[in-house]
Enzyme design. Structure first.
Site, PDB file in Angstrom:
ATOM      1  N   ASN A   7       0.296  31.008 -37.530  1.00  0.00           N
ATOM      2  CA  ASN A   7       1.381  31.505 -36.681  1.00  0.00           C
ATOM      3  C   ASN A   7       0.969  31.236 -35.230  1.00  0.00           C
ATOM      4  O   ASN A   7       0.122  31.938 -34.688  1.00  0.00           O
ATOM      5  CB  ASN A   7       1.596  33.007 -36.919  1.00  0.00           C
ATOM      6  CG  ASN A   7       2.683  33.576 -36.018  1.00  0.00           C
ATOM      7  OD1 ASN A   7       3.440  32.822 -35.399  1.00  0.00           O
ATOM      8  ND2 ASN A   7       2.773  34.895 -35.949  1.00  0.00           N
ATOM      9  N   LYS A   9       2.768  31.543 -32.639  1.00  0.00           N
ATOM     10  CA  LYS A   9       3.466  32.453 -31.704  1.00  0.00           C
ATOM     11  C   LYS A   9       4.011  31.654 -30.505  1.00  0.00           C
ATOM     12  O   LYS A   9       4.451  30.527 -30.672  1.00  0.00           O
ATOM     13  CB  LYS A   9       2.530  33.589 -31.276  1.00  0.00           C
ATOM     14  CG  LYS A   9       1.841  34.254 -32.467  1.00  0.00           C
ATOM     15  CD  LYS A   9       1.133  35.521 -32.110  1.00  0.00           C
ATOM     16  CE  LYS A   9       0.345  35.996 -33.312  1.00  0.00           C
ATOM     17  NZ  LYS A   9      -0.228  37.316 -33.137  1.00  0.00           N
ATOM     18  N   HIS A 103       7.761  40.160 -38.828  1.00  0.00           N
ATOM     19  CA  HIS A 103       6.463  40.198 -38.139  1.00  0.00           C
ATOM     20  C   HIS A 103       6.425  41.443 -37.246  1.00  0.00           C
ATOM     21  O   HIS A 103       7.416  41.787 -36.601  1.00  0.00           O
ATOM     22  CB  HIS A 103       6.257  38.931 -37.307  1.00  0.00           C
ATOM     23  CG  HIS A 103       4.843  38.799 -36.829  1.00  0.00           C
ATOM     24  ND1 HIS A 103       4.378  39.490 -35.735  1.00  0.00           N
ATOM     25  CD2 HIS A 103       3.790  38.092 -37.312  1.00  0.00           C
ATOM     26  CE1 HIS A 103       3.089  39.202 -35.563  1.00  0.00           C
ATOM     27  NE2 HIS A 103       2.708  38.352 -36.513  1.00  0.00           N
ATOM     28  N   GLU A 170      -0.066  42.730 -43.169  1.00  0.00           N
ATOM     29  CA  GLU A 170      -0.659  42.601 -41.843  1.00  0.00           C
ATOM     30  C   GLU A 170      -0.710  43.966 -41.153  1.00  0.00           C
ATOM     31  O   GLU A 170       0.274  44.363 -40.505  1.00  0.00           O
ATOM     32  CB  GLU A 170       0.178  41.658 -40.978  1.00  0.00           C
ATOM     33  CG  GLU A 170       0.329  40.271 -41.548  1.00  0.00           C
ATOM     34  CD  GLU A 170       0.559  39.268 -40.428  1.00  0.00           C
ATOM     35  OE1 GLU A 170      -0.301  38.401 -40.252  1.00  0.00           O
ATOM     36  OE2 GLU A 170       1.567  39.376 -39.722  1.00  0.00           O
ATOM     37  N   GLY A 176      -4.237  40.389 -33.748  1.00  0.00           N
ATOM     38  CA  GLY A 176      -4.556  39.954 -32.391  1.00  0.00           C
ATOM     39  C   GLY A 176      -5.582  40.838 -31.689  1.00  0.00           C
ATOM     40  O   GLY A 176      -5.794  40.705 -30.490  1.00  0.00           O
ATOM     41  N   SER A 211      -6.546  39.160 -37.515  1.00  0.00           N
ATOM     42  CA  SER A 211      -7.851  38.754 -36.983  1.00  0.00           C
ATOM     43  C   SER A 211      -8.722  37.993 -37.991  1.00  0.00           C
ATOM     44  O   SER A 211      -9.949  38.148 -38.019  1.00  0.00           O
ATOM     45  CB  SER A 211      -8.603  39.974 -36.443  1.00  0.00           C
ATOM     46  OG  SER A 211      -7.874  40.555 -35.374  1.00  0.00           O
TER      47      SER A 211
HETATM   48  C1  PEP Z   1      -0.387  37.247 -36.803  1.00  0.00           C
HETATM   49  O1  PEP Z   1       0.121  36.776 -35.802  1.00  0.00           O
HETATM   50  O2  PEP Z   1       0.325  37.575 -37.738  1.00  0.00           O
HETATM   51  C2  PEP Z   1      -1.844  37.434 -36.846  1.00  0.00           C
HETATM   52  C3  PEP Z   1      -2.377  37.805 -37.965  1.00  0.00           C
HETATM   53  O3  PEP Z   1      -2.539  37.178 -35.681  1.00  0.00           O
HETATM   54  P1  PEP Z   1      -4.146  37.236 -35.488  1.00  0.00           P
HETATM   55  O4  PEP Z   1      -4.748  36.366 -36.563  1.00  0.00           O
HETATM   56  O5  PEP Z   1      -4.377  36.698 -34.124  1.00  0.00           O
HETATM   57  O6  PEP Z   1      -4.562  38.656 -35.647  1.00  0.00           O
END
Ligand code: PEP
Length: 250
Positions: A7, A9, A103, A170, A176, A211
């Protein structure tokens, strides 16, 4: 089959460099998993989509060529006066394969369970796939309400024939932040989710996101019941994404 989803973003990704680093890693690792072992998906903005899809279509590398491209969001509406939104019909017409829905960064900006459900329906109408994201915040985790929270999110989406095509657990507090959820927390969420899916005769891969990095992927991917990961920050670099993919095998 395992799954790895990037992702990107709203980050600026140098697409030439990403491709070069990704392909260089594959070329120097002959045991890199084949497309039949790991499905790679990149969720990107529409500007990058037009450039990146051309790269994929013209690539001679069979693994890079097999990356599927998804959007990061879709409108819940058919068409009309919805400034800034993009319809599922438009996504389908330009060749995207599906979109993330639910999300947490969009839920935080006002996406309700109803909106997320409607977005899922719109994708289904266009025969596009959904990547359905769920996950609790820290307060819910601490107040021991994780199970009912996750079940509510699942029930709000899985109705009237709508099902997740890919489901990503998630936890909001792990996205993040650099703090990945511990194995025990991921395992308990996966078993809540798998129980629900089983009871409702839904068969869909369950992924973890939050993460994920080159240093914790081995531990995360060994959690029973997980079929892959959704990666934000660590997917912005083609080599890191390739390293993570190389560790995800059936
Ligand atoms: C996400 O954007 O869904 C995500 C898991 O980001 P990160 O890996 O940076 O935590």
């Amino acid at each position: 089959m395992k799954y790895l989803i990037a992702n990107w973003k709203m980050n600026s990704v140098n697409l030439d460099l990403w491709e070069q680093k990704f392909v260089d890693f594959i070329n120097s690792h002959k045991d890199f998993p084949q497309p039949s072992e790991v499905k790679l998906i990149v969720c990107l903005n529409l500007y990058d989509y037009f450039v990146f899809s051309k790269k994929i279509n013209t690539s001679k590398n069979p693994i890079f060529k097999n990356i599927s491209l998804y959007a990061q969001d879709v409108s819940q509406h058919e068409e009309g006066a919805f400034t800034g939104q993009i319809s599922s019909k438009f996504l389908a017409n330009i060749g995207l394969k599906g979109s993330i829905v639910g999300h947490s960064e969009l839920r935080e900006n006002g996406d309700s369970e109803t909106n997320v459900y409607k977005k899922g329906l719109k994708l289904k109408e266009e025969k596009l796939s959904n990547i359905f994201c769920i996950g609790e915040d820290l307060e819910t985790l601490k107040s021991l309400n994780k199970k009912s929270f996750l079940l509510n999110q699942l029930k709000a989406f899985c109705k009237n024939g709508l099902e997740p095509d890919l489901l990503a657990y998630e936890p909001i507090w792990a996205i993040g932040t650099g703090i990945e959820a511990d194995s025990e927390n991921i395992s308990s969420a996966v078993s809540i989710i798998l129980n629900f899916l089983h009871k409702n005769k839904i068969n869909c891969p369950v992924l973890y996101g939050g993460s994920v990095s080159t240093s914790n992927i081995d531990e995360i991917i060994s959690i029973p019941g997980l079929d892959g990961c959704l990666v934000g920050n660590s997917s912005l670099d083609g080599e890191q994404f390739a390293i993570i993919a190389s560790k995800i095998k059936s």
